[in-house]
Design an enzyme around this catalytic site. Structure first.
Site, PDB file in Angstrom:
ATOM      1  N   CYS A  89       0.798  -1.232   0.000  1.00 50.95           N
ATOM      2  CA  CYS A  89       0.000   0.000   0.000  1.00 50.95           C
ATOM      3  C   CYS A  89       0.828   1.278   0.000  1.00 50.95           C
ATOM      4  O   CYS A  89       0.379   2.288  -0.535  1.00 50.95           O
ATOM      5  CB  CYS A  89      -0.961  -0.004   1.182  1.00 50.95           C
ATOM      6  SG  CYS A  89      -2.280  -1.242   1.025  1.00 50.95           S
ATOM      7  N   CYS A 210     -14.832   0.626   6.278  1.00 47.80           N
ATOM      8  CA  CYS A 210     -13.842   0.143   5.311  1.00 47.80           C
ATOM      9  C   CYS A 210     -13.708   1.096   4.132  1.00 47.80           C
ATOM     10  O   CYS A 210     -14.694   1.667   3.667  1.00 47.80           O
ATOM     11  CB  CYS A 210     -14.257  -1.234   4.769  1.00 47.80           C
ATOM     12  SG  CYS A 210     -14.692  -2.451   6.037  1.00 47.80           S
ATOM     13  N   HIS A 336      -8.931   4.386  -2.221  1.00 48.16           N
ATOM     14  CA  HIS A 336      -7.621   3.749  -2.007  1.00 48.16           C
ATOM     15  C   HIS A 336      -7.148   3.048  -3.278  1.00 48.16           C
ATOM     16  O   HIS A 336      -7.076   1.819  -3.328  1.00 48.16           O
ATOM     17  CB  HIS A 336      -7.727   2.772  -0.842  1.00 48.16           C
ATOM     18  CG  HIS A 336      -6.433   2.162  -0.413  1.00 48.16           C
ATOM     19  ND1 HIS A 336      -5.197   2.686  -0.742  1.00 48.16           N
ATOM     20  CD2 HIS A 336      -6.180   1.046   0.338  1.00 48.16           C
ATOM     21  CE1 HIS A 336      -4.246   1.931  -0.223  1.00 48.16           C
ATOM     22  NE2 HIS A 336      -4.824   0.933   0.437  1.00 48.16           N
TER      23      HIS A 336
END
Length: 387
Positions: A89, A210, A336
């Site tokens: 990430c 989330c 993301h």
């Protein structure tokens, strides 16, 4: 440690979301164009001496193999040195760090960093199955990201009395900020009740705890500080950075109330920059889940260990709070797109320090921190400042 000063003179991104009509190359080109357009005194693409591209999921999900030559060709810079960086990430943040070191070392004067990720061409189910099939064949087979972070929430609740309402307050804040960010994937407000009543994912995390899977791209232009005035009278400087790793597998973790890599990376970044948590005016942190932001603000030293949930619920991290966190909407609202996430965080810090964040602007911001975490075991933290 002696190193040449590095300035960020341009930064930009594209609207995050489900970009079915754009390829990797088109998304990267859009981010590059935005970064070039942001340079105050003008910028010619041919001035780029080298590029570093971050992307993580393309090859893992079998959508498109991205090599070092793919992006330069797509943006009209074929022939320049270009390296693909992958570090889970924090791939985008690490590409930025490597690009900064290329400038700091004197090897290059002008460097482009692009982060790009295409995640929505597969369904959510296919994406989760692909993630579950990746990694160690024994230790992580079948494990998805919520499974990795849910135990931290459970333990934090047990040790410190953190509640689901405290977790939900993170999502409420970040969706509020995202509603003010024209580039965010989600631009809608949510309430604590909305978060609590959203579908369960992995106890105690629910859907709105989330972050989404997102397509997106972001780009930055780095130059040697002694050349910054060629491009802008309002540069942002890299003050310091830190990188750290921790055990990637749950059974090796020493604690479920902290992310060790965050503390180590922050310690190194603060030392290099010569500042501490109290000097940070705004922060973009890795909030892949609501519990992650709570852990982040504790491990970065913004609040005492165990007080992250209370601080969030009481508004300490809001736009008008003591330490504004994730003014962009964070991963929870902005999205993301893994390879692009860190570079998008950097872009928000750049806007904040230049006074260009619009309705999200933090008053008199002079020092910003950016934190990007991967798989609970890799972390890049960078500190920026303006004169």
């Amino acid at each position: 440690m002696a190193w040449n000063k590095v300035a960020v003179v341009g930064a930009g991104l594209i609207k995050m979301g489900e970009l079915f009509d754009q390829s990797y190359e088109q998304m990267a080109a859009g981010a590059f164009e935005a970064a070039v357009a942001s340079v105050d005194k003008g910028f010619e693409p041919r001035q780029v001496e080298a590029a570093f591209v971050a992307t993580q999921r393309g090859t893992l999900w079998g959508q498109e193999g991205i090599g070092g030559n793919t992006i330069p060709s797509a943006i009209g810079l074929s022939g320049i040195p270009c390296t693909r960086i992958e570090n889970a990430c924090p791939s985008g943040s690490d590409a930025f760090r490597v690009g900064a070191m290329a400038v700091a070392s004197g090897v290059h004067d002008v460097v482009l960093v692009i982060g790009v990720e295409k995640m929505r061409d597969k369904s959510t189910e296919e994406g989760l199955l692909s993630r579950a099939a990746a990694g160690h064949p024994i230790f992580t087979r079948g494990e998805t990201a919520p499974v990795l972070f849910a135990p931290f929430a459970t333990r934090h609740m047990h040790e410190f009395g953190t509640t689901r309402e405290m977790l939900a307050s993170v999502a409420v804040k970040n969706h509020h900020n995202g509603a003010l960010d024209p580039y965010a994937h989600f631009q809608n407000e949510v309430t604590i009740e909305d978060v609590l009543k959203s579908p369960a994912v992995c106890s105690p995390l629910h859907l709105l705890d989330c972050c989404p899977q997102t397509d997106g791209a972001a780009a930055t232009l780095l130059v040697a500080a002694d050349r910054a005035e060629e491009f802008t009278d309002n540069p942002v400087y890299i003050a310091g950075f830190g990188v750290a790793t921790d055990h990637p597998y749950l059974h090796e973790k020493q604690s479920f109330t902290e992310i060790a890599a965050t503390g180590l990376a922050a310690e190194r970044a603060y030392a290099m920059a010569g500042v501490g948590p109290a000097q940070i005016d705004a922060a973009e942190v890795h909030d892949c889940f609501t519990i992650t932001e709570i852990l982040d603000i504790e491990d970065l030293g913004f609040v005492e260990k165990g007080r992250g949930g209370i601080a969030s619920l009481e508004g300490e991290t809001a736009l008008d709070g003591r330490i504004p966190v994730n003014t962009s909407g964070g991963l929870l609202a902005k999205g993301h797109p893994i390879g692009a996430t860190g570079v998008a965080q950097i872009t928000e810090c750049w806007w904040q320090l230049r006074g260009q964040a619009g309705d999200r602007q933090v008053k008199d911001a002079r020092v910003a921190l950016q934190h990007n975490l991967g798989l609970g075991g890799a972390c890049v933290t960078t500190i920026y400042r303006r004169d």
